[in-house]
Scaffold this motif. Structure first.
Motif, PDB file in Angstrom:
ATOM      1  N   LYS A 327      24.501  36.677 -34.232  1.00 55.07           N
ATOM      2  CA  LYS A 327      24.053  38.135 -34.781  1.00 55.07           C
ATOM      3  C   LYS A 327      24.904  39.198 -34.527  1.00 55.07           C
ATOM      4  CE  LYS A 327      19.705  38.280 -32.507  1.00 55.07           C
ATOM      5  NZ  LYS A 327      18.451  39.100 -31.556  1.00 55.07           N
ATOM      6  N   ASP A 328      26.114  38.514 -34.057  1.00 50.21           N
ATOM      7  CA  ASP A 328      27.488  39.491 -33.556  1.00 50.21           C
ATOM      8  C   ASP A 328      27.598  39.342 -35.462  1.00 50.21           C
ATOM      9  OD1 ASP A 328      27.525  40.867 -31.352  1.00 50.21           O
ATOM     10  OD2 ASP A 328      28.759  39.804 -30.573  1.00 50.21           O
ATOM     11  N   ALA A 329      28.116  38.374 -36.301  1.00 51.33           N
ATOM     12  CA  ALA A 329      28.322  38.104 -36.521  1.00 51.33           C
ATOM     13  C   ALA A 329      27.370  38.671 -38.183  1.00 51.33           C
ATOM     14  CB  ALA A 329      28.693  36.688 -37.501  1.00 51.33           C
ATOM     15  N   ARG A 352      17.040  38.754 -49.588  1.00 52.55           N
ATOM     16  CA  ARG A 352      16.662  38.052 -50.599  1.00 52.55           C
ATOM     17  C   ARG A 352      18.366  39.692 -51.609  1.00 52.55           C
ATOM     18  NH1 ARG A 352      11.194  38.291 -49.628  1.00 52.55           N
ATOM     19  NH2 ARG A 352      10.950  35.931 -49.191  1.00 52.55           N
ATOM     20  N   GLY A 353      18.264  40.147 -50.914  1.00 49.54           N
ATOM     21  CA  GLY A 353      19.407  41.593 -51.373  1.00 49.54           C
ATOM     22  C   GLY A 353      20.615  40.495 -51.395  1.00 49.54           C
ATOM     23  N   VAL A 354      21.546  39.860 -50.655  1.00 46.07           N
ATOM     24  CA  VAL A 354      22.822  39.161 -50.972  1.00 46.07           C
ATOM     25  C   VAL A 354      21.710  37.318 -51.568  1.00 46.07           C
ATOM     26  CG1 VAL A 354      23.385  39.978 -48.824  1.00 46.07           C
ATOM     27  CG2 VAL A 354      22.121  37.846 -48.698  1.00 46.07           C
ATOM     28  N   GLN A 374      24.989  32.526 -46.485  1.00 43.21           N
ATOM     29  CA  GLN A 374      25.337  32.683 -47.393  1.00 43.21           C
ATOM     30  C   GLN A 374      26.743  34.013 -47.625  1.00 43.21           C
ATOM     31  OE1 GLN A 374      24.043  32.201 -50.913  1.00 43.21           O
ATOM     32  NE2 GLN A 374      23.721  34.330 -51.999  1.00 43.21           N
ATOM     33  N   VAL A 375      26.629  34.744 -46.246  1.00 41.81           N
ATOM     34  CA  VAL A 375      27.569  35.577 -46.077  1.00 41.81           C
ATOM     35  C   VAL A 375      29.248  35.635 -45.628  1.00 41.81           C
ATOM     36  CG1 VAL A 375      27.844  37.929 -46.129  1.00 41.81           C
ATOM     37  CG2 VAL A 375      25.929  37.417 -46.943  1.00 41.81           C
TER      38      VAL A 375
END
Length: 509
Positions: A327-329, A352-354, A374-375
């Motif tokens: 969560k922090d990440a 979906r935005g990313v 993904q991020v």
RNA sequence: GGGCUGUUAGCUCAGCGGUAGAGCAGCGGACUUUUAAUCCGUUGGCCGGGGGUUCAAAUCCCCCACGGCCCA
């Protein structure tokens, strides 16, 4: 290519023809083309280590003969004399060939040699005018003829496809490639040493399993004929290793292959090697320290340091490593806000935005992990333990005592890649059954990677498994790090490639 | 699965509409202290496969095969 057809060697080009003519000449001179009666006493590396610094005078006083065997890598010919390079498993050494030193027969053989042939040379050590330690050949034998030319001496073999399909050529031509696989072996030795010192027992569990459990992945399917039974190549040894823990093997490990029927990339090979270990009376927190110690042990043995360079980035393994919750990440590194973390609809929208491919039916935890992969993943360069995983993506992990929605689990990331996955094991059979049921639901909504129900495993848990923590470490990825390799194919001797006709008789065909 | 990119002599590569090239290796010759040895001479190609465009294709277009990198 088949060179032998009805006892005849097929001639496919002029280079081959010339070599076959040399073989014929040697044969008609009564020379055994494939003798196996020599026993080289030395390796090139031994000789260089022991006498590399000796003066010419002290070499001259040596009375014992030296003998080596290996592949002829270079010939610098002067007509009645020559300098050659011999390469064995440890390295290369120069030898001096002279007509007035060798027997007539041996010199005749030398004149028929090609680069690539396997030879035996014995003689005495001396220093040349340029001060190179050299074996003056008193005897020379051909041990095996090479029918094909080797890759070019200066550039070596650079065509990656040929390197993987004909790894023998790659190993002959590139000492650096050989070095990677020596180091791979060394790393695995060090791991065994470390595990053994901690009183772990090395075991082997089935690779062919009636159910492919222990991980979330698509398996390879096969069939046993006489039992008329479908089997799967294992995607993980986990459930078997935990049965052993239940059986009283409180500390076990296995280093072996897993098989996952998924895409191939620079980080994924369908078969890959995993260290998996289980330690009773420990938690995932204990394993974080243990992992730090293990990596430090390997690094200090390989590099003599806890810092090393991977793909031009310095990696620092000095403990303790950073720890951050999922969560922090997501908050700090993906730019999510708190409400999206807890709201299914908003999390889906963010995902979906990313650019994540998520379904409305995916549980929140799964959506969050998709965003993470993904991020966040690629941003975790220095060693980082990511902790507090959602229950939804961790069907075999123990629930946290403080939050029933998360589990006591970590994944280790280095250079943006998952290297290890560990958790306190779920040893409550009732909870385990519930988790499997939840996975079945996801399977029904189309997730064919969801874990299957495994009643046998639950039954084993019902006998009582001690509180245990377990971890899997991807050996190939670890070796990539410690050998500065950009692709997993560079640390696997025979990576999977599509079969191809007419590529030189590789075992990959 | 998608995007980009590659496949030319045994190897490493150039050539990118007008008769297929170099270096190394090979072959022949000279040479008994070289280090990618040197010097002289020289052989070697279905330009990955198939279709098209063109007077003419290694070169341009399409399809296929097999790689590489990136993305999913």
């Amino acid at each position: 290519m088949n060179f032998y057809k009805s006892g005849e060697i097929m001639e496919d080009n002029d280079l081959l023809k010339v070599r076959l003519e040399k073989i014929a000449a040697l044969k008609s001179a009564g020379i055994d083309l494939y003798p196996n009666d020599v026993r080289p006493k030395n390796t090139t590396a031994e000789i260089l280590a022991e006498f590399g610094n000796s003066e010419a005078e002290s070499l001259a006083e040596l009375t014992q003969p030296f003998s080596i065997a290996g592949r002829l890598m270079a010939v610098r010919n002067f007509g009645k004399a020559a300098f050659v390079k011999i390469q064995d498993r440890k390295g290369q050494i120069q030898s001096y060939i002279a007509k007035d030193i060798l027997s007539e027969n041996a010199f005749f053989v030398f004149k028929k040699l090609d680069i690539g042939d396997i030879v035996y040379i014995s003689g005495k050590l001396f220093r040349t005018k340029t001060n190179e330690l050299t074996i003056e050949a008193h005897d020379l034998r051909l041990l095996s003829k090479s029918l094909h030319p080797l890759p070019e001496k200066w550039h070596g073999l650079t065509d990656v496809e040929t390197r993987y399909r004909q790894r023998h050529l790659d190993l002959i031509a590139s000492p650096a490639v050989k070095e990677i696989f020596y180091r791979r072996s060394r790393i695995i030795q060090l791991i065994r040493q470390f595990m053994d010192k901690q009183d772990f027992l090395e075991v082997e569990t089935p690779m062919m399993q009636p159910r492919a459990g222990g991980a979330v992945a698509r398996p390879f399917k096969t069939h046993h004929n006489s039992l008329d039974m479908d089997l799967y190549l294992r995607i993980a040894p986990e459930l078997y290793l935990k049965r052993l823990v239940t059986g009283g093997m409180e500390r076990v490990y296995e280093i072996n292959r897993n098989f996952r029927n998924e895409g191939i990339s620079t980080f994924h090979n369908p078969e890959f090697t995993m260290l998996e270990f289980y330690r009773s009376y420990a938690t995932y927190e204990d394993l974080m320290s243990y992992t730090e110690e293990l990596f430090a042990f390997i690094a200090s043995n390989i590099f003599g340091s806890l810092k090393f360079t991977y793909q031009e980035t310095e990696i620092d393994l000095t403990p303790p490593w950073r720890r951050i919750s999922v969560k922090d990440a997501l908050l700090q590194m993906a730019g999510m806000d708190k409400s999206a973390l807890e709201n299914h609809t908003r999390a889906l929208a963010f995902a979906r935005g990313v650019g994540c491919d998520v379904k409305d039916t995916d549980p929140l935890g799964k959506v969050l992990m998709a965003i993470f992969d993904q991020v966040v993943e690629k941003k975790l360069i220095q060693p980082t333990f990511v902790i507090d995983y959602p229950v939804a993506v961790s069907p075999l992990s123990r629930r946290s005592n403080t939050d029933p929605n998360i589990v006591d689990r970590f994944e280790l990331y280095i250079y943006g890649r998952e290297i290890a996955n560990a958790f306190s094991e779920l040893n409550d059979p009732a909870d385990q059954r519930e988790r499997f049921l939840q996975q079945l639901k996801e399977r029904e909504t189309g997730d064919d990677e969801a874990h299957e129900m495994d009643e046998d495993y639950i039954h084993a848990l019902e006998y009582g498994m001690p509180p245990t923590a377990g971890e899997g470490i991807g050996i190939d990825r670890l070796v990539m790090l410690f050998t500065d390799s950009a692709s997993i194919r560079d640390v696997i001797l025979f990576p999977l490639l599509r079969t191809k006709q007419d590529c030189g008789g590789s075992s990959n065909n």
